[in-house]
Design a protein around this motif. Structure first.
Motif, PDB file in Angstrom:
ATOM      1  N   ASN A  18      -1.858   7.465  -8.038  1.00  0.00           N
ATOM      2  CA  ASN A  18      -2.082   6.241  -8.811  1.00  0.00           C
ATOM      3  C   ASN A  18      -1.065   5.162  -8.458  1.00  0.00           C
ATOM      4  O   ASN A  18      -1.428   3.999  -8.283  1.00  0.00           O
ATOM      5  CB  ASN A  18      -2.045   6.527 -10.307  1.00  0.00           C
ATOM      6  CG  ASN A  18      -3.285   7.250 -10.780  1.00  0.00           C
ATOM      7  OD1 ASN A  18      -4.355   7.127 -10.192  1.00  0.00           O
ATOM      8  ND2 ASN A  18      -3.148   8.025 -11.835  1.00  0.00           N
ATOM      9  N   SER A  19       0.210   5.543  -8.341  1.00  0.00           N
ATOM     10  CA  SER A  19       1.224   4.539  -8.015  1.00  0.00           C
ATOM     11  C   SER A  19       1.077   4.064  -6.575  1.00  0.00           C
ATOM     12  O   SER A  19       1.291   2.899  -6.273  1.00  0.00           O
ATOM     13  CB  SER A  19       2.630   5.084  -8.253  1.00  0.00           C
ATOM     14  OG  SER A  19       2.964   6.069  -7.303  1.00  0.00           O
ATOM     15  N   ALA A  23       0.321   0.262  -5.331  1.00  0.00           N
ATOM     16  CA  ALA A  23       1.254  -0.410  -4.421  1.00  0.00           C
ATOM     17  C   ALA A  23       0.583  -0.836  -3.125  1.00  0.00           C
ATOM     18  O   ALA A  23       1.122  -1.655  -2.390  1.00  0.00           O
ATOM     19  CB  ALA A  23       2.432   0.508  -4.126  1.00  0.00           C
ATOM     20  N   GLY A  24      -0.556  -0.257  -2.828  1.00  0.00           N
ATOM     21  CA  GLY A  24      -1.289  -0.610  -1.616  1.00  0.00           C
ATOM     22  C   GLY A  24      -0.609  -0.146  -0.335  1.00  0.00           C
ATOM     23  O   GLY A  24      -0.641  -0.841   0.668  1.00  0.00           O
ATOM     24  N   GLU A  29       1.967   5.554   5.910  1.00  0.00           N
ATOM     25  CA  GLU A  29       3.214   5.627   5.147  1.00  0.00           C
ATOM     26  C   GLU A  29       3.144   6.595   3.970  1.00  0.00           C
ATOM     27  O   GLU A  29       4.104   6.715   3.220  1.00  0.00           O
ATOM     28  CB  GLU A  29       3.576   4.236   4.625  1.00  0.00           C
ATOM     29  CG  GLU A  29       3.788   3.210   5.723  1.00  0.00           C
ATOM     30  CD  GLU A  29       3.934   1.800   5.173  1.00  0.00           C
ATOM     31  OE1 GLU A  29       3.716   1.588   3.966  1.00  0.00           O
ATOM     32  OE2 GLU A  29       4.253   0.916   5.964  1.00  0.00           O
ATOM     33  N   VAL A  30       2.033   7.279   3.802  1.00  0.00           N
ATOM     34  CA  VAL A  30       1.828   8.114   2.618  1.00  0.00           C
ATOM     35  C   VAL A  30       2.877   9.222   2.507  1.00  0.00           C
ATOM     36  O   VAL A  30       3.441   9.448   1.440  1.00  0.00           O
ATOM     37  CB  VAL A  30       0.395   8.706   2.583  1.00  0.00           C
ATOM     38  CG1 VAL A  30       0.255   9.748   1.498  1.00  0.00           C
ATOM     39  CG2 VAL A  30      -0.620   7.589   2.374  1.00  0.00           C
ATOM     40  N   VAL A  31       3.180   9.920   3.587  1.00  0.00           N
ATOM     41  CA  VAL A  31       4.155  11.015   3.525  1.00  0.00           C
ATOM     42  C   VAL A  31       5.532  10.475   3.153  1.00  0.00           C
ATOM     43  O   VAL A  31       6.207  11.017   2.274  1.00  0.00           O
ATOM     44  CB  VAL A  31       4.202  11.803   4.852  1.00  0.00           C
ATOM     45  CG1 VAL A  31       5.344  12.801   4.860  1.00  0.00           C
ATOM     46  CG2 VAL A  31       2.872  12.517   5.092  1.00  0.00           C
TER      47      VAL A  31
END
Length: 85
Positions: A18-19, A23-24, A29-31
């Motif tokens: 959710n965060s 933040a988009g 960059e997810v990891v």
């Protein structure tokens, strides 16, 4: 309190997702973002645990006045003592 912190993976993942969505963040960059989120979570978790231990030790001690019976000046003095840690 246990020495081990157990994190509910589903709740943690949902909070992060959710965060991260809000933040988009870019998929690449997810990891890195998940690691930052986990670091923030654990830092807050252990700071609160430390605070609760100190608070319990200083405000629930049988030889000390109960928190509700402290005058304002006594409370300020007690908090000043805690700030020395």
């Amino acid at each position: 309190m246990s020495d081990r912190a157990m994190i509910d993976p589903e709740k943690f993942a949902l909070g992060f997702a959710n965060s991260n969505l809000a933040a988009g963040a870019e998929p690449s960059e997810v990891v890195a973002e998940a690691k930052k989120y986990l670091l923030s979570y654990l830092t807050a978790y252990y700071l609160v645990a430390d605070f609760n231990g100190i608070e319990s030790q200083n405000f629930n001690s049988p030889e000390e006045k109960p928190f509700k019976d402290l005058t304002f000046d006594e409370l300020i003095d007690r908090v000043s003592q805690l700030n020395k840690y």
